[in-house]
Design a protein around this motif. Sequence first.
Motif, PDB file in Angstrom:
ATOM      1  N   ILE A   1      30.889  48.010  45.884  1.00  0.00           N
ATOM      2  CA  ILE A   1      31.525  48.149  47.197  1.00  0.00           C
ATOM      3  C   ILE A   1      33.033  48.223  46.986  1.00  0.00           C
ATOM      4  N   TYR A   2      33.674  49.201  47.624  1.00  0.00           N
ATOM      5  CA  TYR A   2      35.113  49.419  47.482  1.00  0.00           C
ATOM      6  C   TYR A   2      35.865  48.556  48.484  1.00  0.00           C
ATOM      7  N   LYS A   3      36.793  47.762  47.979  1.00  0.00           N
ATOM      8  CA  LYS A   3      37.530  46.834  48.828  1.00  0.00           C
ATOM      9  C   LYS A   3      38.927  47.350  49.203  1.00  0.00           C
ATOM     10  N   GLY A   4      39.376  48.420  48.576  1.00  0.00           N
ATOM     11  CA  GLY A   4      40.710  48.953  48.826  1.00  0.00           C
ATOM     12  C   GLY A   4      40.764  49.841  50.058  1.00  0.00           C
ATOM     13  N   GLU A   5      41.909  50.468  50.241  1.00  0.00           N
ATOM     14  CA  GLU A   5      42.109  51.374  51.368  1.00  0.00           C
ATOM     15  C   GLU A   5      41.714  52.792  50.953  1.00  0.00           C
ATOM     16  N   VAL A   6      40.946  53.449  51.793  1.00  0.00           N
ATOM     17  CA  VAL A   6      40.505  54.814  51.512  1.00  0.00           C
ATOM     18  C   VAL A   6      41.671  55.769  51.804  1.00  0.00           C
ATOM     19  N   PRO A   7      42.036  56.628  50.836  1.00  0.00           N
ATOM     20  CA  PRO A   7      43.130  57.580  51.057  1.00  0.00           C
ATOM     21  C   PRO A   7      42.814  58.532  52.206  1.00  0.00           C
ATOM     22  N   ASN A   8      43.829  58.807  53.033  1.00  0.00           N
ATOM     23  CA  ASN A   8      43.647  59.715  54.161  1.00  0.00           C
ATOM     24  C   ASN A   8      43.753  61.179  53.755  1.00  0.00           C
ATOM     25  N   LYS A   9      44.513  61.454  52.710  1.00  0.00           N
ATOM     26  CA  LYS A   9      44.735  62.833  52.275  1.00  0.00           C
ATOM     27  C   LYS A   9      44.136  63.040  50.891  1.00  0.00           C
ATOM     28  N   LYS A  10      43.704  64.272  50.640  1.00  0.00           N
ATOM     29  CA  LYS A  10      43.148  64.604  49.330  1.00  0.00           C
ATOM     30  C   LYS A  10      44.188  64.442  48.236  1.00  0.00           C
ATOM     31  N   ALA A  11      45.443  64.748  48.544  1.00  0.00           N
ATOM     32  CA  ALA A  11      46.511  64.625  47.552  1.00  0.00           C
ATOM     33  C   ALA A  11      46.705  63.165  47.137  1.00  0.00           C
ATOM     34  N   ASP A  12      46.642  62.256  48.093  1.00  0.00           N
ATOM     35  CA  ASP A  12      46.774  60.831  47.782  1.00  0.00           C
ATOM     36  C   ASP A  12      45.606  60.349  46.931  1.00  0.00           C
ATOM     37  N   ALA A  13      44.415  60.813  47.244  1.00  0.00           N
ATOM     38  CA  ALA A  13      43.231  60.433  46.471  1.00  0.00           C
ATOM     39  C   ALA A  13      43.330  60.972  45.050  1.00  0.00           C
ATOM     40  N   LYS A  14      43.802  62.198  44.912  1.00  0.00           N
ATOM     41  CA  LYS A  14      43.915  62.805  43.589  1.00  0.00           C
ATOM     42  C   LYS A  14      44.924  62.060  42.726  1.00  0.00           C
ATOM     43  N   LYS A  15      46.016  61.601  43.327  1.00  0.00           N
ATOM     44  CA  LYS A  15      47.015  60.824  42.579  1.00  0.00           C
ATOM     45  C   LYS A  15      46.433  59.519  42.071  1.00  0.00           C
ATOM     46  N   ALA A  16      45.500  58.943  42.812  1.00  0.00           N
ATOM     47  CA  ALA A  16      44.851  57.688  42.422  1.00  0.00           C
ATOM     48  C   ALA A  16      43.588  57.943  41.587  1.00  0.00           C
ATOM     49  N   TYR A  17      43.361  59.191  41.184  1.00  0.00           N
ATOM     50  CA  TYR A  17      42.177  59.594  40.418  1.00  0.00           C
ATOM     51  C   TYR A  17      40.900  59.222  41.152  1.00  0.00           C
ATOM     52  N   GLN A  18      40.877  59.555  42.447  1.00  0.00           N
ATOM     53  CA  GLN A  18      39.710  59.308  43.276  1.00  0.00           C
ATOM     54  C   GLN A  18      39.349  60.586  44.020  1.00  0.00           C
ATOM     55  N   ASP A  19      38.115  60.662  44.437  1.00  0.00           N
ATOM     56  CA  ASP A  19      37.648  61.766  45.270  1.00  0.00           C
ATOM     57  C   ASP A  19      36.822  61.151  46.400  1.00  0.00           C
ATOM     58  N   VAL A  20      37.222  61.430  47.634  1.00  0.00           N
ATOM     59  CA  VAL A  20      36.523  60.882  48.797  1.00  0.00           C
ATOM     60  C   VAL A  20      35.361  61.811  49.143  1.00  0.00           C
ATOM     61  N   VAL A  21      34.152  61.247  49.160  1.00  0.00           N
ATOM     62  CA  VAL A  21      32.934  61.992  49.484  1.00  0.00           C
ATOM     63  C   VAL A  21      32.471  61.516  50.851  1.00  0.00           C
ATOM     64  N   ASP A  22      32.714  62.331  51.881  1.00  0.00           N
ATOM     65  CA  ASP A  22      32.254  61.998  53.232  1.00  0.00           C
ATOM     66  C   ASP A  22      30.863  62.585  53.398  1.00  0.00           C
ATOM     67  N   VAL A  23      29.871  61.717  53.445  1.00  0.00           N
ATOM     68  CA  VAL A  23      28.474  62.128  53.492  1.00  0.00           C
ATOM     69  C   VAL A  23      28.182  63.014  54.699  1.00  0.00           C
ATOM     70  N   SER A  24      28.857  62.754  55.818  1.00  0.00           N
ATOM     71  CA  SER A  24      28.589  63.515  57.036  1.00  0.00           C
ATOM     72  C   SER A  24      29.327  64.851  57.085  1.00  0.00           C
ATOM     73  N   ALA A  25      30.144  65.163  56.095  1.00  0.00           N
ATOM     74  CA  ALA A  25      30.843  66.453  56.066  1.00  0.00           C
ATOM     75  C   ALA A  25      29.829  67.579  55.850  1.00  0.00           C
ATOM     76  N   THR A  26      30.147  68.737  56.389  1.00  0.00           N
ATOM     77  CA  THR A  26      29.206  69.862  56.302  1.00  0.00           C
ATOM     78  C   THR A  26      29.014  70.355  54.875  1.00  0.00           C
ATOM     79  N   ASP A  27      30.007  70.179  54.001  1.00  0.00           N
ATOM     80  CA  ASP A  27      29.849  70.643  52.623  1.00  0.00           C
ATOM     81  C   ASP A  27      29.136  69.621  51.734  1.00  0.00           C
TER      82      ASP A  27
END
Length: 108
Positions: free
Chosen positions: A42-68
């Motif tokens: 379970i992730y306890k940190g803050e989820v990045p709002n932007k893809k660029a912020d996630a990429k800087k933190a070496y993370q990728d946000v996977v939104d299950v409900s997204a169409t892709d």
Amino acid sequence: MIEKNFITSGRNTIIHKMRKFDLLIVNGGHPVVIVSNRGIGIYKGEVPNKKADAKKAYQDVVDVSATDVFGESKTLIFVQALDNKEYKIDYSKINTGSFIKIHQENYI
């Protein structure tokens, strides 16, 4: 085409494929799950709002409900992680020991 750090398989399986990036799985209002090269939790940190912020933190946000990804929130998700284990995330069992369980020891 943009290279993703994961692929989807079937109706509810996510396959982690890039060791360098951690996956943050967002499924509606449920707890966020992190998948790294060492396992899952379970992730306890803050989820990045932007893809660029996630990429800087070496993370990728996977939104299950997204169409892709899957197009809707799921109750049950399987994750094939880089530690050669397949995990079952059962959102109907949040706050129990059965929320995240090993489904298969070696899926390869």
